[in-house]
Scaffold this motif. Structure first.
Motif, short mmCIF file in Angstrom:
data_model
loop_
_atom_site.label_atom_id
_atom_site.label_comp_id
_atom_site.label_asym_id
_atom_site.label_seq_id
_atom_site.Cartn_x
_atom_site.Cartn_y
_atom_site.Cartn_z
N MET A 149 27.09 50.22 45.55
CA MET A 149 26.94 48.89 44.96
C MET A 149 27.99 47.93 45.53
O MET A 149 29.02 48.34 46.05
N VAL A 150 27.70 46.64 45.39
CA VAL A 150 28.58 45.60 45.93
C VAL A 150 29.52 45.10 44.85
O VAL A 150 29.09 44.76 43.74
N ALA A 151 30.81 45.03 45.17
CA ALA A 151 31.79 44.51 44.21
C ALA A 151 31.68 42.99 44.15
O ALA A 151 31.77 42.31 45.17
N ILE A 152 31.45 42.46 42.95
CA ILE A 152 31.39 41.02 42.78
C ILE A 152 32.78 40.48 42.39
O ILE A 152 33.10 39.32 42.61
N LEU A 153 33.62 41.37 41.84
CA LEU A 153 34.97 41.00 41.43
C LEU A 153 35.93 42.12 41.82
O LEU A 153 35.69 43.29 41.53
N GLU A 154 37.05 41.73 42.47
CA GLU A 154 38.09 42.69 42.82
C GLU A 154 39.44 42.16 42.34
O GLU A 154 39.81 41.02 42.63
N ALA A 173 40.09 34.24 35.69
CA ALA A 173 39.35 32.97 35.54
C ALA A 173 39.95 31.85 36.36
O ALA A 173 39.40 30.75 36.41
N GLY A 174 41.08 32.10 37.01
CA GLY A 174 41.72 31.07 37.83
C GLY A 174 42.47 30.04 37.03
O GLY A 174 42.82 28.97 37.54
N LEU A 175 42.77 30.35 35.75
CA LEU A 175 43.47 29.41 34.88
C LEU A 175 44.97 29.68 34.81
O LEU A 175 45.73 28.86 34.30
N ASN A 176 45.39 30.84 35.32
CA ASN A 176 46.80 31.23 35.26
C ASN A 176 47.08 32.09 36.49
O ASN A 176 46.70 33.27 36.51
N PRO A 177 47.70 31.56 37.51
CA PRO A 177 47.85 32.31 38.77
C PRO A 177 48.73 33.53 38.59
O PRO A 177 49.74 33.49 37.88
N PRO A 178 48.39 34.65 39.23
CA PRO A 178 49.23 35.85 39.16
C PRO A 178 50.55 35.63 39.89
O PRO A 178 50.63 34.79 40.81
N SER A 179 51.56 36.38 39.50
CA SER A 179 52.85 36.30 40.19
C SER A 179 52.77 36.99 41.55
O SER A 179 53.34 36.51 42.54
N THR A 180 52.10 38.12 41.58
CA THR A 180 51.85 38.83 42.84
C THR A 180 50.45 39.42 42.79
O THR A 180 49.84 39.53 41.73
N GLY A 181 49.95 39.81 43.95
CA GLY A 181 48.61 40.39 44.04
C GLY A 181 47.56 39.32 44.24
O GLY A 181 47.87 38.13 44.42
N GLY A 182 46.30 39.73 44.23
CA GLY A 182 45.22 38.79 44.50
C GLY A 182 43.95 39.11 43.74
O GLY A 182 43.77 40.21 43.22
N LEU A 183 43.07 38.12 43.69
CA LEU A 183 41.78 38.24 43.01
C LEU A 183 40.70 37.72 43.95
O LEU A 183 40.86 36.68 44.59
N VAL A 184 39.59 38.45 44.01
CA VAL A 184 38.50 38.07 44.91
C VAL A 184 37.19 38.08 44.12
O VAL A 184 36.87 39.06 43.45
N VAL A 185 36.46 36.98 44.17
CA VAL A 185 35.14 36.87 43.57
C VAL A 185 34.13 36.60 44.68
O VAL A 185 34.22 35.59 45.37
N LYS A 186 33.22 37.55 44.88
CA LYS A 186 32.20 37.44 45.93
C LYS A 186 32.84 37.13 47.28
O LYS A 186 32.44 36.20 47.98
N ASP A 187 33.85 37.92 47.63
CA ASP A 187 34.54 37.84 48.92
C ASP A 187 35.35 36.56 49.11
O ASP A 187 35.78 36.25 50.23
N TYR A 217 25.88 27.21 32.20
CA TYR A 217 26.54 26.92 33.48
C TYR A 217 25.98 27.76 34.62
O TYR A 217 26.32 27.54 35.78
N GLY A 218 25.16 28.74 34.27
CA GLY A 218 24.56 29.60 35.29
C GLY A 218 25.53 30.53 35.96
O GLY A 218 25.46 30.72 37.18
N PRO A 219 26.45 31.16 35.21
CA PRO A 219 27.46 32.00 35.84
C PRO A 219 26.90 33.31 36.37
O PRO A 219 25.97 33.88 35.80
N GLU A 220 27.48 33.79 37.45
CA GLU A 220 27.17 35.14 37.92
C GLU A 220 28.05 36.16 37.21
O GLU A 220 27.68 37.33 37.09
N ILE A 221 29.22 35.71 36.74
CA ILE A 221 30.14 36.57 36.00
C ILE A 221 30.49 35.88 34.69
O ILE A 221 30.89 34.71 34.67
N LEU A 222 30.35 36.62 33.59
CA LEU A 222 30.71 36.11 32.27
C LEU A 222 31.94 36.88 31.80
O LEU A 222 31.89 38.11 31.62
N LEU A 223 33.06 36.18 31.63
CA LEU A 223 34.27 36.78 31.09
C LEU A 223 34.31 36.50 29.59
O LEU A 223 34.07 35.38 29.16
N MET A 224 34.64 37.51 28.80
CA MET A 224 34.63 37.35 27.35
C MET A 224 35.92 37.91 26.76
O MET A 224 36.24 39.08 26.95
N ASP A 225 36.67 37.05 26.07
CA ASP A 225 37.96 37.42 25.51
C ASP A 225 37.83 37.64 24.00
O ASP A 225 37.82 36.68 23.24
#
Length: 255
Positions: free
Chosen positions: A1-6, A56-70, A155-163
């Motif tokens: 399967m293809v990772a949509i979020l890493e 969600a891109g609302l609070n940048p990480p101190s280190t490391g990275g996030l990838v959504v659909k490459d 909004y037509g999201p491909e990813i739904l984050l739920m807190d």
């Protein structure tokens, strides 16, 4: 399967007034495949919400990275939407239920006629058909959260984050909302990443669970939920596998 979020070795630290630094998240890595239902489960205050805000891109990480659909995340991705626990603060009190859901479609610049039909379809999908002209303050907490979910889907999201989306409703309403969410996921195929401290909720809903430690957050274990679908609140929770998973996750979290 293809990772949509890493999520790649994400850490988050906060600097206190005295100059000292507090580590909230410690090099967390995981991936979510397209169309999956994945949960992050851990004790309250362990940093799950902080991690979700980073994704969600609302609070940048101190280190490391996030990838959504490459694509690396350096701000809120357009194909991702976050649903908060405090739904009553996110809805527009001056807009009807239809108006609230239309807001998401307006943001996508949907034509008026198309938007009306789409909004009504989403309202029906979350079980609120007939309440289009009501206002948020006229509805129960569970119904308000259904509106918040419908507006997020608009909004037509491909990813739904739920807190912790069902943390503010009573037990029976929570079970009903869990089944509504599963129906939405099955009908739309939207990828869902759920943050919860409710172990049984995570098992009932998910394909896979990442068990998160106490602060600073680390991934303690990855659990594949080998329970058949469709799921049912009585028969699924009565399954011996369900209880085995519950006990295993509880042992991990309580260490």
């Amino acid at each position: 399967m293809v990772a949509i979020l890493e999520v790649k070795k994400v850490s988050k630290s906060y600097r206190q007034l005295d100059g000292e630094s507090t580590l909230a998240i410690d090099e967390i890595s995981f991936r979510v495949e397209k169309g999956e239902f994945v949960s992050l489960v851990g004790p309250s205050g362990c940093g799950k919400t902080t991690l979700l805000m980073c994704i969600a891109g609302l609070n940048p990480p101190s280190t490391g990275g996030l990838v959504v659909k490459d694509v690396e995340v350096h701000g809120p991705p357009s194909n991702l939407v976050l649903v908060f626990q405090e739904f009553n603060k996110s809805l527009f009190a001056w807009r009807s239920i239809l108006g609230n859901v239309l807001f998401g479609l307006e943001a996508r610049e949907k034509r008026s006629q198309d938007a009306q039909g789409e909004a009504r379809r989403l309202i029906k999908l979350v079980g609120l058909e007939g309440f289009e002209r009501h206002y948020p303050w006229e509805l129960s907490g569970g119904m308000q959260q259904r509106v918040a979910i419908a507006r997020a889907l608009a909004y037509g999201p491909e990813i739904l984050l739920m807190d912790e989306p069902f943390g503010s409703v009573d037990a029976l309403t929570r079970l009903e909302l869990e089944d509504t969410l599963l129906k939405i996921w099955e009908d739309l195929g939207t990828t869902i990443l759920l943050v919860t401290h409710d172990i049984e909720e995570a098992i009932y809903l998910s394909d896979r669970i990442y068990v998160v430690s106490r602060r600073p957050s680390r991934i303690l274990q990855t659990i594949d939920v080998d329970l058949s679908r469709p799921r049912h609140q009585i028969t699924t929770r009565a399954d011996a596998k369900f209880m085995e998973l519950r006990n295993e996750i509880y042992r991990q979290i309580s260490q």
